[in-house]
Structures are given as structure tokens and as C-alpha cells.
Design a protein around this motif. Structure first.
Motif, mmCIF file in Angstrom:
data_model
loop_
_atom_site.group_PDB
_atom_site.id
_atom_site.type_symbol
_atom_site.label_atom_id
_atom_site.label_comp_id
_atom_site.label_asym_id
_atom_site.label_seq_id
_atom_site.Cartn_x
_atom_site.Cartn_y
_atom_site.Cartn_z
ATOM 1 N N GLY A 1 1.065 -1.182 0.010
ATOM 2 C CA GLY A 1 -0.104 -0.033 -0.128
ATOM 3 C C GLY A 1 1.026 1.116 -0.027
ATOM 4 O O GLY A 1 0.457 2.095 -0.779
ATOM 5 N N GLN A 2 1.778 1.368 0.692
ATOM 6 C CA GLN A 2 2.869 2.365 0.912
ATOM 7 C C GLN A 2 3.547 2.478 -0.320
ATOM 8 O O GLN A 2 3.894 3.686 -1.009
ATOM 9 N N THR A 3 4.036 1.522 -0.925
ATOM 10 C CA THR A 3 4.800 1.565 -2.149
ATOM 11 C C THR A 3 3.840 2.021 -3.379
ATOM 12 O O THR A 3 4.199 3.017 -4.195
ATOM 13 N N GLY A 40 -9.977 -5.313 9.641
ATOM 14 C CA GLY A 40 -10.057 -3.966 9.796
ATOM 15 C C GLY A 40 -10.041 -2.930 8.604
ATOM 16 O O GLY A 40 -10.077 -3.041 7.531
ATOM 17 N N PRO A 41 -9.668 -1.454 9.148
ATOM 18 C CA PRO A 41 -9.464 -0.552 8.472
ATOM 19 C C PRO A 41 -8.570 -0.566 7.130
ATOM 20 O O PRO A 41 -7.530 -1.001 7.307
ATOM 21 N N ARG A 42 -8.939 0.201 6.000
ATOM 22 C CA ARG A 42 -7.977 -0.023 4.823
ATOM 23 C C ARG A 42 -8.502 1.162 3.948
ATOM 24 O O ARG A 42 -9.503 1.750 4.016
ATOM 25 N N THR A 43 -7.456 1.854 3.339
ATOM 26 C CA THR A 43 -7.956 2.712 2.166
ATOM 27 C C THR A 43 -8.151 1.766 1.142
ATOM 28 O O THR A 43 -7.749 0.815 1.064
ATOM 29 N N LEU A 44 -9.123 2.047 -0.054
ATOM 30 C CA LEU A 44 -9.105 1.212 -1.025
ATOM 31 C C LEU A 44 -7.799 0.888 -1.821
ATOM 32 O O LEU A 44 -7.696 -0.582 -2.081
ATOM 33 N N ARG A 45 -6.949 1.686 -1.812
ATOM 34 C CA ARG A 45 -5.533 1.147 -2.422
ATOM 35 C C ARG A 45 -4.983 0.371 -1.579
ATOM 36 O O ARG A 45 -4.490 -0.626 -1.938
ATOM 37 N N ASP A 46 -5.048 0.319 -0.144
ATOM 38 C CA ASP A 46 -4.415 -0.649 0.539
ATOM 39 C C ASP A 46 -5.011 -1.996 0.602
ATOM 40 O O ASP A 46 -4.514 -2.879 1.075
ATOM 41 N N ALA A 47 -6.441 -1.933 0.264
ATOM 42 C CA ALA A 47 -7.165 -3.015 0.308
ATOM 43 C C ALA A 47 -6.758 -3.779 -0.718
ATOM 44 O O ALA A 47 -6.629 -5.020 -0.665
ATOM 45 N N PHE A 48 -6.590 -3.187 -2.112
ATOM 46 C CA PHE A 48 -5.855 -4.007 -3.217
ATOM 47 C C PHE A 48 -4.555 -4.569 -2.849
ATOM 48 O O PHE A 48 -4.185 -5.558 -3.133
ATOM 49 N N ALA A 49 -3.727 -3.565 -2.314
ATOM 50 C CA ALA A 49 -2.432 -3.829 -1.828
ATOM 51 C C ALA A 49 -2.232 -5.189 -0.744
ATOM 52 O O ALA A 49 -1.185 -5.974 -0.966
ATOM 53 N N GLN A 50 -3.413 -5.155 -0.131
ATOM 54 C CA GLN A 50 -3.368 -6.437 0.832
ATOM 55 C C GLN A 50 -3.286 -7.698 0.353
ATOM 56 O O GLN A 50 -2.673 -8.468 0.739
ATOM 57 N N VAL A 51 -4.080 -7.769 -0.875
ATOM 58 C CA VAL A 51 -3.842 -9.043 -1.730
ATOM 59 C C VAL A 51 -2.399 -9.460 -2.092
ATOM 60 O O VAL A 51 -2.027 -10.568 -1.756
ATOM 61 N N LEU A 52 -1.757 -8.477 -2.475
ATOM 62 C CA LEU A 52 -0.308 -8.664 -2.965
ATOM 63 C C LEU A 52 0.440 -8.847 -1.334
ATOM 64 O O LEU A 52 1.191 -9.711 -1.330
ATOM 65 N N ASP A 53 0.125 -8.126 -0.606
ATOM 66 C CA ASP A 53 0.832 -8.463 0.851
ATOM 67 C C ASP A 53 0.680 -9.879 1.050
ATOM 68 O O ASP A 53 1.608 -10.578 1.751
ATOM 69 N N THR A 54 -0.639 -10.205 1.156
ATOM 70 C CA THR A 54 -0.765 -11.796 1.664
ATOM 71 C C THR A 54 -0.106 -12.657 0.484
ATOM 72 O O THR A 54 0.359 -13.640 1.058
ATOM 73 N N LYS A 55 -0.110 -12.472 -0.721
ATOM 74 C CA LYS A 55 0.518 -13.237 -1.499
ATOM 75 C C LYS A 55 2.091 -13.229 -1.527
ATOM 76 O O LYS A 55 2.740 -14.379 -1.670
ATOM 77 N N THR A 56 2.632 -12.294 -1.040
ATOM 78 C CA THR A 56 4.330 -12.240 -0.772
ATOM 79 C C THR A 56 4.662 -12.371 0.737
ATOM 80 O O THR A 56 5.763 -12.531 0.929
ATOM 81 N N ASP A 57 3.711 -12.631 1.552
ATOM 82 C CA ASP A 57 3.970 -12.970 2.867
ATOM 83 C C ASP A 57 4.260 -14.491 3.025
ATOM 84 O O ASP A 57 3.648 -15.294 2.709
#
Lengths: 292, 207
Positions: free
Chosen positions: A141-143, A161-178
Motif C-alpha cells: 500500500g505504501q509502495t 479492519g480499516p484500509r484505504t481502497l488502495r491498501d485493500a487492493f495492496a493487501q492481496v499482494l501483501d498476503t501473496k508475498t507474505d
């Protein structure tokens, strides 16, 4: 092969999320017609419901378990657990720092992983911090924020919990690379994910009491704190201050002197031209405040 | 002749000392002010048994006596009210400032009672001559966790430097109220907001 498969999965997840959010937007638009809506929180009705749901899950399960964890496990061990997950997270932080072009930070993150995984006994002891290699906090999300993607509306996701829409999308990538989410053995993966969640929740137990004391409206307080925090993280702690015209009008000359035609955000930047990050000529990342 | 030189030399040596003695608290540099107040308050919290056992009244007294004189609550309320500040009458502005002050003091005191054994690290500070608004950066260091940035925003006033905002981890304790306040005002006017603040403050007064 694996890469293509996960890429397809990411695309599918993103598409689902977009659909879900746009549906909610429509529903919500009908429910709260009128000009009461906060522009940063257009689906407030849905968000409040989800916030209440998350809160009840927290009260019933997550918080009691976190409290039990704090009561039962000695602090030294809890710090070890937190360091262990922090060390795994550093790999991911390094990748994101690289993607943001922050090479010295990325190298420092890799140094941290190397030191903590060995001398720090598989990450249980954060030797690197003591040696002066500071821990960073980065995610996709920060990237994306650094790359100029606007944050979009505020969304409260179930459980997450809370996200901005951008970070909600980014969350998918966060999880994929975790690394932990990628473990193939499901029981170990779930145990580790739950432990990490509890360890993180335990860190916020004292914050709860302060928020209860501070907030007129808990939902709005947490929302606005989240948005401010994300904004600050994207700027690595050097976000330009938001100045509002309420103050400009009443505080007299020094604001008038700084005033130039444009938005609040222009003013904020003007008043902080000497801010360290800005002055150093770092690329100014986009934040929604800049674009409104 | 020699004597006069000596005398002159003596005078120039003496002058700064006299000037120093005349310096009031108004001349304390902003970073020094933050450092002094932080160290003093933390020292009291560390040694006061009553506070450690959770006597919130005592913490509030401590904050009132040591911290509040260095805060500019009118400016804080203006920042939190944003555009609505100008809509409020002077009487409403006064009530709002008083209520917001109470709320912030309670929150700040609550945060202090959660104080365990963290230490505060003061970041290097420099300011240009003639600057009237500065940011003093500190960090809360706690073992096993990422340090939390704690930044103070100060403005120069005739009575010395005054804090008008505090940011914890990038979250401003003052502007975080903007949307809630604006929401209340949209819904039920300035008086509605005053009412909510009063209810909140009366509610948290209970020990």
C-alpha cells in the motif's frame, strides 16, 4: 507456472473486491442521500456496520485471548515472538523499499535479516536494532502510494479492519508475498497466522483505553487516526502538515504571508517548505489530500 | 590605561552572565522546553507511588501544574474546529476551548498512567533565526517494539514557546478530531458539538 497461477489469483481477487466495493457504494449512496457524507468515507454506513462486527469479534475472542497471552507469557518471551515475526516481515519490507527506490533502506533491511536470523537466533532477538540498523515499516500500500496511486475511499474489511481502497487492493499482494501465508502445511500456517495476530493485538491493548478516553465517536476517531497514520507512513514520517483555513483566518499575519492561490494542501506544503523530507528533494508521494 | 582595559574585559565577561540571569522562561528554546517538561514529568511519575498505583486525579493535577502552562488551547481548538471555528460566537469559542481542553487533559493523563518503563529520546533539533513555528521530534523507546515517534509543534508567543499540536506516530491528537467535530456541527450545530463534548467530559469524570 506458479507465478502465472498466483497472478491469475491476484487478478481474480482484485476483480471481486472492486465489484464488492462498487456494489456497496451504490447501496450506500441510496441509504445516505444528502450532503452529510464525508468525502473520504463514502460508504460510511457499510463501514460502521463492519466496524461494529469487527468490534464484537474483538471483544468476544481476539482481545480476551490477547489479554490472556499477556498475562500468561512473560514479557521476554513475548518480545521474542514479536521479534520472530518482525524478522520474517523484514524480508518483505526490503522488497518494498527496493520497489520504492530506497536502496540504502533495502540494504539495511537485508542486513537486519542476515544478522537477526543468525546471531539473533532465528530472529528471536533483534540484535540488528541494537547495532543501529533501524526497523522499517513498509508494505505494498505504501509502495503504491509512493508511486502516486491515490488512497481512494476508506473501507473497513471484515476481521482485517480499516484500509484505504488502495491498501485493500495492496493487501492481496501483501498476503501473496507474505512468507507465512505461503506455507503449504495448513495447520502450521494457520497457527502461525493466529499467533502473529494475537502478538500484534497484544501490542495495542493499552492504546484501547486511551482511544476510549479520547474519542467522541470511536468509529470516526479510529478512522481518522488510521488515515493520518497511513499518510504519515507513506511519507516515512515526514508528511507535510495539513493547515486548514479556519486557523489561517484567525491566526493572522503569518498564515496570510504564506498564503498563495490554491488548495489547503498547497498551503500546507508552503508552510512546511523547510520540512526535512521535502527539502532533501525526495520525490513527493501522492496522497489524496494533495489531489482534492 | 591598563586598568581600563582590564575593566572593559571584565565587563564584557560579566555582561553575558547578567543577561543570562535576566532570561525568563520566555527565552527557553523550544527543544529545551520540551526536554525539561518531559524529564520533569517522567521523573515525578517514576517516583510517585500514588500515580503508579493508578490515582488518575493525581496525574491530572500533575498535568495541570506542569504541562498545561506550555499549551495553547485556543490554537488547538481552532485547528480541530477548522472552518467551523469562524461560525462559532466568541462565547461558543470559549466554551469549546474549555471543553476540548478538559478532553485533551484527560486523554493525556490516561496516556501517562499507561506509562511503564519507556524512555524518551530527543532527536537532534535545529531552527533558523526568526522561526516562529517549529517541530520538536522525540521518540518513545520501548524494549521489543518499534520506537514510536512523538512530535511536538510549538509556536513562539510573547510568553514563550507554546505547544499547539502533538503527533503520535504521525497521528495528530488535535486534528484527529476534525471530522468528528465537523460531523457533529453538520448534524446539530455548534451547540450540539458543545453538548457532546460536555456529555463526554462528564462521563469520563467518574473515576
Amino acid at each position: 507456472m506458479f507465478v502465472t497461477m498466483s497472478f491469475i489469483k491476484v487478478c481474480r481477487d482484485l476483480a471481486m473486491l472492486t465489484m464488492l466495493v462498487s456494489m456497496l457504494g451504490v447501496l450506500n449512496g441510496c441509504a445516505t442521500a444528502g450532503n452529510l457524507a464525508n468525502p473520504k468515507d463514502p460508504i460510511e454506513g457499510f463501514n460502521r456496520a463492519m466496524f461494529a462486527f469487527n468490534d464484537s469479534v474483538d471483544k468476544a475472542v481476539v482481545k480476551p485471548v490477547a489479554q490472556g497471552y499477556v498475562a500468561a507469557v512473560p514479557a521476554t518471551l513475548r518480545i521474542g515472538v514479536s521479534n520472530f515475526f518482525g524478522n520474517i516481515n523484514d524480508v518483505f519490507v526490503a522488497v518494498n523499499n527496493l520497489l520504492q527506490g530506497k536502496v540504502p533502506e533495502a540494504l539495511s533491511d537485508m542486513g537486519r535479516v542476515a544478522i537477526n536470523s543468525t546471531v539473533g537466533l532465528l530472529g528471536l532477538i533483534d540484535v540488528a536494532s541494537d547495532a543501529g540498523l533501524e526497523k522499517h515499516d513498509e508494505d505494498f500500500g505504501q509502495t503504491f502510494g509512493r508511486w502516486g496511486v491515490a488512497d481512494g475511499p476508506y473501507v473497513v474489511l471484515p476481521i482485517l479492519g480499516p484500509r484505504t481502497l488502495r491498501d485493500a487492493f495492496a493487501q492481496v499482494l501483501d498476503t501473496k508475498t507474505d512468507p507465512i501465508s505461503q506455507l503449504s502445511r495448513v495447520p502450521s500456517r494457520n497457527t502461525l497466522l493466529a499467533s502473529r495476530g494475537i502478538s500484534e493485538r497484544a501490542d495495542y491493548l493499552s492504546t484501547d483505553k486511551i482511544v476510549d478516553e479520547a474519542a467522541l465517536d470511536r468509529y470516526a476517531y479510529i478512522r481518522d487516526a488510521y488515515l493520518q497514520r497511513r499518510r504519515s507512513k507513506i511519507y516515512d514520517g515526514n508528511a507535510p502538515r495539513e493547515v486548514d483555513d479556519g486557523a489561517q483566518f484567525d491566526l493572522g499575519l503569518r498564515y496570510v504571508l504564506l498564503q498563495r492561490p490554491g488548495t489547503d494542501a498547497d498551503l500546507a506544503t508552503a508552510s512546511l517548505e523547510a520540512a526535512p523530507g521535502v527539502a532533501a528533494g525526495q520525490p513527493a508521494p501522492a496522497a489524496s489530500e494533495e489531489r482534492q | 590605561m591598563k586598568l581600563i582595559y582590564l575593566l572593559l574585559a571584565g565587563l564584557t565577561l560579566l555582561l553575558p552572565a547578567v543577561a543570562d540571569a535576566q532570561k525568563s522562561s520566555a527565552d527557553v528554546a523550544p527543544d529545551q522546553l520540551v526536554k525539561n517538561v518531559t524529564n520533569e514529568v517522567l521523573e515525578i511519575i517514576r517516583t510517585d507511588k500514588d500515580i503508579q498505583s493508578g490515582n488518575s486525579k493525581r496525574v491530572i493535577d500533575l498535568v495541570e501544574a506542569k504541562v498545561l502552562p506550555h499549551f495553547n488551547f485556543t490554537h488547538m481548538t481552532q485547528l480541530a474546529m477548522a472552518r467551523d471555528w469562524r461560525v462559532a460566537t466568541p462565547a461558543q469559542q470559549k466554551t469549546l476551548t474549555d471543553e476540548f481542553r478538559t478532553l485533551l487533559v484527560r486523554t493525556y493523563s490516561k496516556a501517562l498512567t499507561e506509562y511503564k518503563n519507556q524512555t524518551i529520546e530527543f532527536k537532534p533539533f535545529s531552527m533558523k533565526a526568526g522561526e516562529t513555528e517549529v517541530k520538536v521530534r522525540t521518540q518513545v523507546i520501548q524494549s521489543g517494539a518499534k520506537p514510536i515517534p512523538l512530535d511536538y509543534f510549538l509556536e513562539k508567543q510573547p510568553q514563550g514557546w507554546k505547544v499547539f499540536d502533538i503527533e503520535v506516530g504521525g497521528i495528530s491528537l488535535v486534528t484527529n478530531y476534525r471530522e468528528s467535530f465537523a460531523g457533529e456541527v453538520r448534524k446539530s450545530g455548534i451547540d450540539g458539538l458543545i453538548g457532546s463534548l460536555q456529555t463526554k467530559n462528564r462521563g469520563t469524570e467518574k473515576p
